[in-house]
Design an enzyme around this catalytic site. Structure first.
Site, mmCIF file in Angstrom:
data_model
loop_
_atom_site.group_PDB
_atom_site.id
_atom_site.type_symbol
_atom_site.label_atom_id
_atom_site.label_comp_id
_atom_site.label_asym_id
_atom_site.label_seq_id
_atom_site.Cartn_x
_atom_site.Cartn_y
_atom_site.Cartn_z
ATOM 1 N N GLU A 52 -5.225 -4.930 10.560
ATOM 2 C CA GLU A 52 -4.494 -3.656 10.897
ATOM 3 C C GLU A 52 -5.025 -2.597 12.332
ATOM 4 O O GLU A 52 -5.740 -2.239 12.298
ATOM 5 C CB GLU A 52 -4.781 -2.659 9.539
ATOM 6 C CG GLU A 52 -4.129 -3.570 7.854
ATOM 7 C CD GLU A 52 -4.106 -1.922 7.690
ATOM 8 O OE1 GLU A 52 -2.475 -2.404 7.058
ATOM 9 O OE2 GLU A 52 -4.165 -1.220 7.319
ATOM 10 N N GLU B 246 -6.942 4.726 7.873
ATOM 11 C CA GLU B 246 -6.745 6.522 7.749
ATOM 12 C C GLU B 246 -7.713 6.978 6.587
ATOM 13 O O GLU B 246 -8.453 8.388 6.975
ATOM 14 C CB GLU B 246 -5.754 5.960 6.640
ATOM 15 C CG GLU B 246 -4.403 6.545 7.497
ATOM 16 C CD GLU B 246 -2.689 5.555 6.289
ATOM 17 O OE1 GLU B 246 -3.041 5.793 6.131
ATOM 18 O OE2 GLU B 246 -1.817 5.491 7.500
ATOM 19 N N GLY C 250 2.529 2.399 11.018
ATOM 20 C CA GLY C 250 3.086 3.786 11.075
ATOM 21 C C GLY C 250 4.185 3.659 11.840
ATOM 22 O O GLY C 250 4.372 5.012 11.751
ATOM 23 N N HIS D 50 -9.627 1.171 4.923
ATOM 24 C CA HIS D 50 -8.911 1.435 5.593
ATOM 25 C C HIS D 50 -8.729 2.666 6.641
ATOM 26 O O HIS D 50 -9.527 3.511 6.844
ATOM 27 C CB HIS D 50 -7.421 2.225 4.569
ATOM 28 C CG HIS D 50 -5.841 2.120 4.787
ATOM 29 N ND1 HIS D 50 -5.680 2.539 6.178
ATOM 30 C CD2 HIS D 50 -5.088 1.083 4.729
ATOM 31 C CE1 HIS D 50 -4.564 2.903 6.135
ATOM 32 N NE2 HIS D 50 -4.112 1.381 5.936
ATOM 33 N N ASN E 83 0.929 -1.172 0.301
ATOM 34 C CA ASN E 83 -0.077 -0.192 0.040
ATOM 35 C C ASN E 83 1.003 0.895 0.311
ATOM 36 O O ASN E 83 1.378 1.301 1.589
ATOM 37 C CB ASN E 83 -0.442 -0.429 0.965
ATOM 38 C CG ASN E 83 -1.565 0.997 1.478
ATOM 39 O OD1 ASN E 83 -1.983 2.324 0.454
ATOM 40 N ND2 ASN E 83 -1.983 1.703 2.504
ATOM 41 N N SER F 31 3.400 -1.997 10.540
ATOM 42 C CA SER F 31 4.870 -1.990 10.619
ATOM 43 C C SER F 31 5.435 -3.477 10.265
ATOM 44 O O SER F 31 6.331 -4.207 11.326
ATOM 45 C CB SER F 31 4.728 -1.330 12.082
ATOM 46 O OG SER F 31 4.354 -0.493 12.628
ATOM 47 N N LYS G 160 -0.016 4.152 -0.290
ATOM 48 C CA LYS G 160 -0.190 5.157 0.285
ATOM 49 C C LYS G 160 -0.419 6.264 -0.946
ATOM 50 O O LYS G 160 -0.287 6.510 -1.982
ATOM 51 C CB LYS G 160 0.401 5.828 1.897
ATOM 52 C CG LYS G 160 -0.055 5.019 2.679
ATOM 53 C CD LYS G 160 0.048 4.526 3.475
ATOM 54 C CE LYS G 160 0.440 3.835 4.671
ATOM 55 N NZ LYS G 160 0.133 3.680 6.044
HETATM 56 C C1 PEP Z 1 -0.509 0.478 6.473
HETATM 57 O O1 PEP Z 1 -1.162 1.205 5.043
HETATM 58 O O2 PEP Z 1 -1.923 -0.384 5.613
HETATM 59 C C2 PEP Z 1 0.316 -0.203 7.038
HETATM 60 C C3 PEP Z 1 -0.423 -1.853 7.843
HETATM 61 O O3 PEP Z 1 1.047 0.854 7.213
HETATM 62 P P1 PEP Z 1 2.555 0.298 7.639
HETATM 63 O O4 PEP Z 1 3.485 -0.632 6.998
HETATM 64 O O5 PEP Z 1 3.434 1.493 7.366
HETATM 65 O O6 PEP Z 1 2.679 0.627 9.769
#
Ligand code: PEP
Length: 259
Positions: free
Chosen positions: A167, A97, A173, A95, A9, A213, A11
């Protein structure tokens, strides 16, 4: 056996000048990869260019969002047929975000899931609790609510066409991933709910990814957890070398689990 799946992803990262070499690096680094499926989800503006780079390779194109309607007066939105036209096969929905920043409610996410399925896209439905919800012992309540609402009015057979991503918001992040045991516990719970919503067979065939992460350094242990079928990777998918390593380690762990 569920085929492991790794989703990058990107983003809101990736001008064409950045997206092209990144997609090329991932494609070239995974020429010999097997026993794993790989999806790249660049920003909308890079979908066509990345699609051209991935053409003829086993890597698959995905999008980061879509509108629930197939067309209409919705300024600035992108409809599912626009994504399939570019070769997208997957779309990330729900997601955290988008839930947080855009205020996307479960009801809208459900409409997107149903629309994506109807238009031939595989939804990657994201669920996950905040740090506060985990502290209050509400992890299962939160993910159950998001799962039930996200799959409302999706028939049992159609549920088979969904990918789930657990998630935890506190892990996205932040550099602090869930432990394999923490993720495995939630994945097991989600699979139990899928059994109830669809059937035991269908639940057993659905891939549940972990996201939060994931890095080359921690993916081995996460991918070895039997309930984790791959990962949704944000930050670490912006390095071709890092993401290729994540995919290869995931494939190796999957092969070991399959034996
Ligand atoms: C994500 O954006 O779905 C995500 C898991 O980000 P990160 O791997 O940076 O934590």
């Amino acid at each position: 056996m569920r085929m492991p799946l790794c989703v990058g992803n990107w983003k809101m990262f990736g001008t064409l000048a950045e997206a092209r070499p990144l997609a090329t690096g991932v494609r070239d680094g995974l020429r010999r990869a097997k026993d794993v499926e790989v999806v790249l989800c660049p920003p909308f503006t890079a979908l066509a260019a990345v699609g051209e780079i991935l053409a003829g390779s086993p890597l698959v194109l995905g999008a980061q969002n879509c509108h629930p309607e197939a067309s209409g007066a919705h300024t600035g939105e992108i409809a599912p047929p626009m994504l399939t036209e570019l070769g997208c096969r997957y779309v990330i929905l729900g997601h955290s975000e988008r839930r947080r920043e855009m205020g996307e409610p479960d009801e809208l996410i459900n409409r997107k899931v149903r629309s994506a399925l109807a238009q031939g896209l595989t939804p990657i439905l994201c669920v996950g609790e905040t740090a506060e919800e985990r502290r209050q012992g509400l992890t299962f309540t939160t993910v159950e609510g998001q799962l039930r609402a996200g799959l409302a009015e999706v028939g049992a057979e159609a549920i088979a066409g969904v990918v789930l991503a657990y998630e935890p918001v506190w892990a996205i992040g932040t550099g602090a991933n869930a432990t394999p045991a923490q993720a495995g516990e939630v994945h097991g719970y989600l699979r139990g709910l899928l059994s109830e919503l669809a059937s035991k067979d269908i639940a057993g065939s659905i891939r549940i990814l972990y996201g939060g992460s994931v890095k080359p350094e921690n993916v081995e242990l996460l991918a070895a957890e039997p309930e984790i079928d791959g990962s949704l990777v944000g930050g670490a998918s912006l390095s071709a070398q890092g993401f290729v390593t994540i995919v290869k380690k995931t494939a190796r762990a999957g092969a070991v689990r399959g034996n």
